[in-house]
Design an enzyme around this catalytic site. Structure first.
Site, PDB file in Angstrom:
ATOM      1  CE  LYS A  22      -3.765  -0.690   2.344  1.00  0.00           C
ATOM      2  NZ  LYS A  22      -4.561  -0.880   3.567  1.00  0.00           N
ATOM      3  NE  ARG A  92      -6.359   3.984   4.868  1.00  0.00           N
ATOM      4  CZ  ARG A  92      -7.667   3.967   4.642  1.00  0.00           C
ATOM      5  NH1 ARG A  92      -8.291   2.838   4.532  1.00  0.00           N
ATOM      6  NH2 ARG A  92      -8.337   5.080   4.522  1.00  0.00           N
ATOM      7  N   GLY A 101      -8.573  -7.173   4.702  1.00  0.00           N
ATOM      8  CA  GLY A 101      -9.347  -7.317   5.931  1.00  0.00           C
ATOM      9  C   GLY A 101      -8.612  -7.891   7.113  1.00  0.00           C
ATOM     10  CG  MET A 103      -2.957  -6.268   8.741  1.00  0.00           C
ATOM     11  SD  MET A 103      -2.354  -7.117  10.196  1.00  0.00           S
ATOM     12  CE  MET A 103      -0.639  -7.064   9.860  1.00  0.00           C
ATOM     13  NE  ARG A 336      -6.998  -3.997  -2.794  1.00  0.00           N
ATOM     14  CZ  ARG A 336      -7.386  -4.085  -1.547  1.00  0.00           C
ATOM     15  NH1 ARG A 336      -6.510  -4.115  -0.583  1.00  0.00           N
ATOM     16  NH2 ARG A 336      -8.658  -4.141  -1.224  1.00  0.00           N
ATOM     17  CG  HIS A 452     -14.634 -10.406   4.801  1.00  0.00           C
ATOM     18  ND1 HIS A 452     -15.012 -11.668   5.177  1.00  0.00           N
ATOM     19  CD2 HIS A 452     -13.299 -10.332   4.986  1.00  0.00           C
ATOM     20  CE1 HIS A 452     -13.950 -12.321   5.588  1.00  0.00           C
ATOM     21  NE2 HIS A 452     -12.895 -11.534   5.487  1.00  0.00           N
ATOM     22  CB  SER A 763       4.996 -43.168 -16.189  1.00  0.00           C
ATOM     23  OG  SER A 763       4.026 -42.278 -15.700  1.00  0.00           O
ATOM     24  CB  CYS A 831       0.912 -40.767 -14.443  1.00  0.00           C
ATOM     25  SG  CYS A 831       1.609 -42.199 -13.621  1.00  0.00           S
ATOM     26  CE1 TYR A 851       3.249 -39.157 -19.399  1.00  0.00           C
ATOM     27  CE2 TYR A 851       5.175 -39.626 -20.739  1.00  0.00           C
ATOM     28  CZ  TYR A 851       4.216 -40.043 -19.840  1.00  0.00           C
ATOM     29  OH  TYR A 851       4.211 -41.325 -19.391  1.00  0.00           O
TER      30      TYR A 851
HETATM   31  C1  PEP Z   1       1.070 -43.075  -8.434  1.00  0.00           C
HETATM   32  O1  PEP Z   1       1.405 -43.843  -7.552  1.00  0.00           O
HETATM   33  O2  PEP Z   1       1.500 -41.906  -8.522  1.00  0.00           O
HETATM   34  C2  PEP Z   1       0.101 -43.500  -9.443  1.00  0.00           C
HETATM   35  C3  PEP Z   1      -0.207 -42.696 -10.434  1.00  0.00           C
HETATM   36  O3  PEP Z   1      -0.508 -44.691  -9.254  1.00  0.00           O
HETATM   37  P1  PEP Z   1      -1.721 -44.935  -8.248  1.00  0.00           P
HETATM   38  O4  PEP Z   1      -2.199 -43.616  -7.767  1.00  0.00           O
HETATM   39  O5  PEP Z   1      -2.733 -45.676  -9.029  1.00  0.00           O
HETATM   40  O6  PEP Z   1      -1.072 -45.764  -7.207  1.00  0.00           O
END
Ligand code: PEP
Ligand code: MG
Length: 884
Positions: A22, A92, A101, A103, A336, A452, A763, A831, A851
């Protein structure tokens, strides 16, 4: 000596770290020539020095404050405590990061018996002057001296009732004078000392109170939730007061330069005539839309509109501006970067590129990928069957159904029990934060779009409907009434945050769509990202949804999910519980055509995109009947001397369950360990994959889970290859496929060079890798101790949501490095749930993965996060080149 105090008019810019957001802002606004009331900032370093000095202002800082005050008095031609021309100031807080909100603010500081009288004379309105004075006593006592507001409100209420006043403006100067005397007594009684009449002392106490409030519970809680460093400290801004409550040519308001809900490029906000800033924010009076200011004060409105354009050009972002009009003169008190919904953020970013305010990359970096799920949020159709309870302001989009609760504590408790609740309040305060976090949505009867509840819910991406003026809440009876309807605590309602509607019961929610702006942002993102984005999907419908959201393949198909359907469960159970080879073969024979169809469905949906299929990885207990229920049934039969054949069957089943039971199923007979002991299961799955692939010319990627040793993978690979060869021979086709593994246990990451000899891809299963690296059970940790760990900052974040870079991340990096040492072109991905988390995606970019794979609804955000990560990587690279 260090400078601790900086006037707004200081020529050189003071950093935000020192002046707070501020303070830095007020100085910058002053520098670019905006009408800002003059003042000065006491720095965050002063806050730290105050705390180090046993919660007292060091002498040097007091001296600098004195000097700054003198300068301010000179500039304004007024004096703090001057009985002729009194100066009044606001005090302030202003931390580095905006903490709405959190402070406390003190207005009208400098008021005492003498200056109030002088002010009355000066303004010609004793009523007004003494109203200001009593507000100051009340606010100062509450914020600085810690005397509860309640005492003052009670007295005011009593007084109003006694004399039949219905609204404050009806009270005259003498009424306020009387109340001020009573207020002073309250202060003396509860604070133990008289109300300070010396304005210099008032100022010192107020500044100290702001510094002190850096560590109040609300502020500490807010910083924890938002991961803000406690050691930053807050600055204090002392600014000469302008009065929005000097009559009908005065007023105060809050406005966004663009609509914070939709992003539309038109002024959006609210104002109140003859009011102080607190009246707008507190939501006690319902304000008028800013557009109406054009009629009420045309000149002020036009000046405001011009200034808002200038501010946007200068800050290159949508602004949230607080302003006051004092007798026809416009002052800006604050600006802001405005908080906005994800939808609005998207539109503003795209529009600003068109308006040449931002480059495409800057626009991309502006998108809050964490909030993008809002765009894919549910809504409510125009027409629904449920009766409308009430309508209010559409404060934050999204749709949510839940049961009514009336307090934040109830909301928190109910959500602990796993219930979905809607928090219903007349208005919310920062004390309600934990309830807002716990609730699905928030409904208030008072307050506007900048109240708020509205600001906080929008920030959190929760549905919120505000200002339902016909909603009456009875806290004692725990009921609410709107029109002819009365509902009680525990009744179900549905909120339509985007439409401002509230329905009785559970209304059907609609699927959201992809706006043009989102498509535009995604196109820019796709042009810039290096990481591919795949999805975790096991069913064709999910795969189709993910493709619609831009998924470039399936990164994880959990085949055990294909077995959970009701009609398959008995066959799967037979397969697991089989006593003989023959029984197991029969179960597998039944499953094989079903599996083949599953894969055909997926391949068809993915149309040549890569599909990674993971062979069975079942925590076995998930597929078996409940042991306790079985025990009870057996006991009951025995108690009743029942001796039918099903008792014997149940006893046999119990025996089998006991045999299969594991102490730690998550670390037990899972993943490839099942394939090792029961190769016929993996063989069946591999056959089904290859047969489906042969039909659709797909090129499957078969993935072996939970490998910890190269030998496991070598054997499973051989088994899969044998099935491929058999299908090739039987069908006279040439299959193209890959065989890879998940890296889910530390040993796999640490021996990735060896494992890579048998793998075409890796993976990283970061769910299990997090479980096995920390030794935290995925099933139990989050419910037992992990939330406390995060709350008490043992861990900065829940490592199951955002990758723990220091530990788990290091294993990923090591896995990639070692894997590529063996096979430089080894494809790598992630994954686990982290594949959809923007911060983790940034890590994946830095770790050089190829990926990320995440659930379908997270795909769009992952595409944006991947692009942001790539842009950041390039900027880092450029910076490093310059430094070299
Ligand atoms: C993991 O373990 O990250 C995974 C993708 O397999 P799961 O969640 O099925 O064990
Ligand atoms: Mg796993």
């Amino acid at each position: 000596m260090n400078a601790f105090v900086f006037p707004f008019s200081e020529e050189k810019a003071v950093s935000k770290e020192l002046a707070g957001g501020k303070g830095a802002n007020l100085a910058e606004m002053t520098r670019i020539g905006l009408p800002v009331p003059p003042g000065f900032t006491i720095s965050t370093e002063a806050c730290l020095a105050f705390h180090e000095n046993n919660h007292a202002l060091p002498e040097a800082i007091e001296q600098q404050m004195k000097q700054a005050l003198q300068d301010l008095e000179e500039t304004t031609g007024k004096g703090l405590g001057d009985p002729e021309k009194p100066l009044f100031v606001s005090v302030r807080s202003g931390a580095v990061v905006s903490m709405p909100g959190m402070m406390d603010t003190v207005l009208n500081l400098g008021m005492n018996d003498d200056t109030a009288e002088a002010f009355a004379e000066q303004t010609g309105s004793a009523r007004f002057a003494y109203d200001c004075y009593r507000r100051f006593v009340q606010m100062f006592a509450d914020v600085v001296l810690g005397v509860e507001m309640f005492y003052f409100e009670r007295e005011l209420e009593k007084y109003r009732e006694k004399y039949g006043f219905t609204a404050d403006p009806e009270l005259q100067a003498d009424d306020w004078k009387h109340l001020i005397r009573v207020y002073k007594e309250i202060v003396e009684e509860h604070h133990g000392q008289p109300f300070p009449q010396d304005p210099a002392e008032q100022l010192r106490l107020a500044v100290e109170a702001v510094f002190q409030s850096w560590y109040n519970d609300r502020a500490v809680f807010y910083r924890r939730v938002h991961h803000i460093d406690h050691s930053l400290g807050t600055a204090v801004n002392v600014q000469s007061m302008v009065f929005g409550n000097m009559g009908d040519t005065s007023g105060t308001g809050v406005a966004f330069t663009r609509n914070p809900s939709t992003g539309e490029n038109s002024l959006y906000g609210e104002y109140l005539v003859n009011a102080q800033g607190e009246d707008v924010v507190a939501g006690i009076r319902t304000p008028n839309p800013i557009q109406e200011l054009e009629q009420a004060m045309p000149e002020v409105f036009h000046q405001f509109r011009e200034l808002s354009v200038r501010l946007e050009q200068h800050y290159r972002d949508m602004q949230d501006i607080e302003f006051t009009v004092e007798e026809g003169t416009l002052y800006l008190l604050q600006t802001r970067n405005g908080k906005r919904t994800s939808q609005a953020g998207m539109k503003i970013a795209v529009d600003m590129v068109e308006e040449k305010i931002l480059t495409k990359e800057e626009a991309l970096l502006r998108i809050d990928a964490d909030q993008m799920h809002q765009l894919l949020h549910a809504g409510i159709a125009e027409e629904v069957d449920q009766p409308l309870l009430t309508k209010g302001l559409p404060a934050s989009p999204g749709a949510a159904a839940g049961t009514i609760v009336f307090t934040a504590d109830e909301a928190a408790e109910a959500s602990q029990r796993g219930e979905s609740v809607i928090l219903v309040r007349s208005e919310t305060t920062p004390d309600d934060i934990h309830g807002i976090i716990a609730a699905e949505a928030v409904l208030t009867s008072r307050g506007g779009m900048t109240s708020h509840a509205a600001v906080v819910a929008r920030g959190m991406g929760k549905a919120c409907v505000c200002g339902c003026s016909d909603l009456h809440i009875n806290l004692e009876e725990e009921t609410l009434r709107a029109g002819a309807h009365t509902l009680k605590k525990g009744d179900m309602i549905t909120l339509d945050g985007a439409g401002g509607r509230v329905f009785i019961g559970e209304a059907e929610r609609t699927e959201p769509g992809m706006s043009d702006e989102l498509q535009q942002i995604l196109t820019w993102a796709d042009e810039r990202r290096r990481l591919k984005v795949r999805t975790n999907a096991d069913q064709p419908v999910d795969a189709a949804k993910a493709v619609e959201f831009g998924a470039e393949g399936i990164g994880l198909c959990r085949t055990e999910h294909m077995f959970m359907e009701m009609d398959r469960m008995p066959i799967v159970r037979n397969m697991i519980l089989a006593d003989t080879e023959a029984e197991r073969s029969e179960a597998l024979r039944q499953l094989e055509p079903l599996q083949r169809q599953d894969f055909e469905g997926l391949f068809q949906e993915m149309q040549g995109r890569p599909v990674t299929i993971r062979l069975l990885d079942p925590p076995l207990h998930e597929f078996l009947p409940d042991k306790e229920a079985l025990l009870l049934s057996i006991a009951e039969k025995k108690w009743n001397n029942y001796a039918g054949g099903d008792l014997a069957e149940e006893e046999k089943l119990l025996e089998q369950l006991r045999h299969l039971e594991e102490e730690n199923p998550m670390l037990g007979h899972r993943g490839c360990r099942l394939g090792m002991t029961n190769p016929e299961i993996y063989a069946m799955q591999a056959r089904a994959v290859f047969q489906a692939a042969a039909l659709s010319s797909a090129e499957p990627e078969i993935m072996i889970p939970l490998v910890g040793h190269k030998e496991e993978l070598r054997r499973m690979r051989k088994l899969v290859e044998a099935e491929a060869a058999a299908v090739e021979q039987a069908q006279g086709v040439k299959l193209v496929y890959k065989i890879g593994t998940m890296i889910e246990v530390p040993r796999a990451a640490l021996t990735a060079d060896a494992i890579a000899e048998e793998a075409d891809f890796f993976s990283f299963g970061t769910n299990d890798l997090t479980q096995t690296t920390f030794g935290f059970s995925r099933d139990d940790a989050e419910g037992k101790f992990l939330s406390q760990y995060v709350e008490e900052e043992v861990l900065p974040r829940n490592p199951f949501m955002q990758i723990d870079e220091e530990g788990v991340g290091r294993l990923v990096e090591e896995g990639v490095r070692l894997g590529r040492k063996t096979k430089p072109d080894l494809k790598t991905g992630i994954c686990g749930e982290h594949g959809g988390d923007p911060a983790s995606i940034d890590f994946c970019e830095r770790a050089g993965l190829d990926y990320v794979s995440c659930s379908p609804y997270r795909v769009p955000a992952a595409r944006v996060a991947a692009a942001q990560a790539a842009v950041r990587a390039r900027l880092r690279e450029e910076k490093a080149t310059v430094l070299r």
